[in-house]
Design a protein around this motif. Structure first.
Motif, PDB file in Angstrom:
ATOM      1  N   ILE A 146      39.956 142.052 108.859  1.00 51.46           N
ATOM      2  CA  ILE A 146      39.403 141.384 110.045  1.00 51.46           C
ATOM      3  C   ILE A 146      38.720 140.080 109.644  1.00 51.46           C
ATOM      4  O   ILE A 146      38.893 139.042 110.294  1.00 51.46           O
ATOM      5  N   SER A 205      41.343 137.399 108.729  1.00 51.16           N
ATOM      6  CA  SER A 205      42.001 136.806 109.900  1.00 51.16           C
ATOM      7  C   SER A 205      41.040 135.916 110.679  1.00 51.16           C
ATOM      8  O   SER A 205      41.442 134.872 111.200  1.00 51.16           O
ATOM      9  N   THR A 206      39.764 136.283 110.729  1.00 53.67           N
ATOM     10  CA  THR A 206      38.773 135.443 111.412  1.00 53.67           C
ATOM     11  C   THR A 206      38.605 134.109 110.685  1.00 53.67           C
ATOM     12  O   THR A 206      38.567 133.044 111.314  1.00 53.67           O
ATOM     13  N   ASN A 242      41.782 131.994 111.212  1.00 52.62           N
ATOM     14  CA  ASN A 242      41.809 131.403 112.551  1.00 52.62           C
ATOM     15  C   ASN A 242      40.805 130.259 112.680  1.00 52.62           C
ATOM     16  O   ASN A 242      41.068 129.253 113.328  1.00 52.62           O
TER      17      ASN A 242
END
Length: 83
Positions: free
Chosen positions: A19, A22-23, A26
């Motif tokens: 998580i 991916s944060t 992004n």
């Protein structure tokens, strides 16, 4: 201690890492706040440059101030009359 009991911990940790990755990915791809970041960086550079100039010029200016004060203290001001 058995490593089998740590299995759920590592699974949760790997999920958290996924998580977070991916944060961060992004965030790096997104450019919506680029102008704000540029403004903050430029403002910090200007403030840093001002601080640097203060540090570099402080001694010379204070010495000039003392010399000017001594020169003015020794100066006699003449009275001007408009008669």
């Amino acid at each position: 201690m058995s490593f089998r009991r740590l299995g759920p911990f590592f699974k949760g940790f790997l999920t958290w890492c996924s998580i977070m990755f991916s944060t961060i990915r992004n965030f790096a791809i997104d450019e919506s706040g680029a102008v704000t970041v540029d403004w903050v960086v430029l403002t910090a550079a200007v403030v840093g440059f001002g601080g640097l100039m203060y540090v570099l010029l402080n001694e010379g200016i204070s010495g000039l101030d003392e010399k000017s004060g001594q020169a003015l203290a020794n100066t006699e001001v003449q009275a001007i009359s408009f008669d």
